[in-house]
Design a protein around this motif. Sequence first.
Motif, PDB file in Angstrom:
ATOM      1  N   SER A 103       2.193  16.369   7.634  1.00  0.00           N
ATOM      2  CA  SER A 103       1.748  15.727   6.400  1.00  0.00           C
ATOM      3  C   SER A 103       2.900  14.973   5.766  1.00  0.00           C
ATOM      4  CB  SER A 103       1.195  16.751   5.414  1.00  0.00           C
ATOM      5  OG  SER A 103       2.218  17.622   4.995  1.00  0.00           O
ATOM      6  N   GLY A 104       2.560  13.823   5.188  1.00  0.00           N
ATOM      7  CA  GLY A 104       3.587  13.022   4.548  1.00  0.00           C
ATOM      8  C   GLY A 104       3.024  11.802   3.868  1.00  0.00           C
ATOM      9  N   GLU A 105       3.919  10.886   3.545  1.00  0.00           N
ATOM     10  CA  GLU A 105       3.571   9.703   2.775  1.00  0.00           C
ATOM     11  C   GLU A 105       3.625   8.458   3.648  1.00  0.00           C
ATOM     12  OE1 GLU A 105       6.855  10.135   0.242  1.00  0.00           O
ATOM     13  OE2 GLU A 105       6.053  11.911  -0.723  1.00  0.00           O
ATOM     14  N   PHE A 128       0.849  -1.188   0.000  1.00  0.00           N
ATOM     15  CA  PHE A 128       0.000   0.000   0.000  1.00  0.00           C
ATOM     16  C   PHE A 128       0.883   1.236   0.000  1.00  0.00           C
ATOM     17  CE2 PHE A 128       0.987  -0.432   4.466  1.00  0.00           C
ATOM     18  CZ  PHE A 128       1.068   0.875   4.924  1.00  0.00           C
ATOM     19  N   HIS A 129       0.302   2.335  -0.437  1.00  0.00           N
ATOM     20  CA  HIS A 129       0.961   3.637  -0.327  1.00  0.00           C
ATOM     21  C   HIS A 129      -0.116   4.705  -0.312  1.00  0.00           C
ATOM     22  CE1 HIS A 129       0.441   5.046  -4.496  1.00  0.00           C
ATOM     23  NE2 HIS A 129       0.610   3.773  -4.836  1.00  0.00           N
ATOM     24  N   GLY A 130       0.260   5.890   0.107  1.00  0.00           N
ATOM     25  CA  GLY A 130      -0.703   6.977   0.155  1.00  0.00           C
ATOM     26  C   GLY A 130      -0.180   8.168   0.919  1.00  0.00           C
ATOM     27  N   GLU A 131      -1.115   9.010   1.345  1.00  0.00           N
ATOM     28  CA  GLU A 131      -0.775  10.223   2.085  1.00  0.00           C
ATOM     29  C   GLU A 131      -1.554  10.254   3.384  1.00  0.00           C
ATOM     30  OE1 GLU A 131      -0.993  13.872  -0.053  1.00  0.00           O
ATOM     31  OE2 GLU A 131      -0.116  13.008  -1.849  1.00  0.00           O
ATOM     32  N   LEU A 132      -0.909  10.809   4.419  1.00  0.00           N
ATOM     33  CA  LEU A 132      -1.531  10.932   5.729  1.00  0.00           C
ATOM     34  C   LEU A 132      -1.246  12.330   6.257  1.00  0.00           C
ATOM     35  CD1 LEU A 132      -2.933   9.684   8.209  1.00  0.00           C
ATOM     36  CD2 LEU A 132      -0.714   8.747   8.884  1.00  0.00           C
ATOM     37  N   ARG A 133      -2.299  12.995   6.732  1.00  0.00           N
ATOM     38  CA  ARG A 133      -2.169  14.352   7.283  1.00  0.00           C
ATOM     39  C   ARG A 133      -2.867  14.410   8.634  1.00  0.00           C
ATOM     40  NH1 ARG A 133      -4.390  14.969   2.562  1.00  0.00           N
ATOM     41  NH2 ARG A 133      -3.009  15.279   0.813  1.00  0.00           N
ATOM     42  N   PHE A 134      -2.173  14.966   9.621  1.00  0.00           N
ATOM     43  CA  PHE A 134      -2.760  15.201  10.936  1.00  0.00           C
ATOM     44  C   PHE A 134      -2.930  16.702  11.114  1.00  0.00           C
ATOM     45  CE2 PHE A 134      -0.628  11.122  11.567  1.00  0.00           C
ATOM     46  CZ  PHE A 134      -1.639  10.389  12.154  1.00  0.00           C
TER      47      PHE A 134
END
Length: 144
Positions: A67-69, A52-58
């Motif tokens: 924010s990052g990957e 899996f891959h994607g983006e995550l932001r808190f």
Amino acid sequence: MRIIVTVAYLMLSILCLTGCEEKRQAGEMQHYVAYNNRDSARLELTLFESRFHGELRFYRPGNEIDSGEVQGNIQKDTLIGDYYYTPFGWGQKKRRPVVLLKKGTQYMLGTGTEQVYMGIPHYIPSTISFQQVKFVFKKIHTSE
């Protein structure tokens, strides 16, 4: 000796290329959102057969955004990988482990004891817990 080194290098290259090759299904990006008191988080995931891959932001009060990957491996209903992010939207990037457990259409963000091996942080498998979950990501539908 030079021939042995060359053959070993070629074999290692072939193994890396075939080992990294994956049956890529048409992985569509899925969007999730989670809330915890005044904090919120957004997760965008693209899932393949075993990766899996994607983006995550808190998002935190005071306009603080991490924010990052995210990327990693899928093991049954658990996504285990790392989060390579920029804290507060500036400064030097950091890497932290991430673990997500799928429950129905939601993902729960787990915790554990961090350990660094060869410069890559990960959770010690026996310490991974989903008992005191801070964020539960619920699927949202977006118009793109």
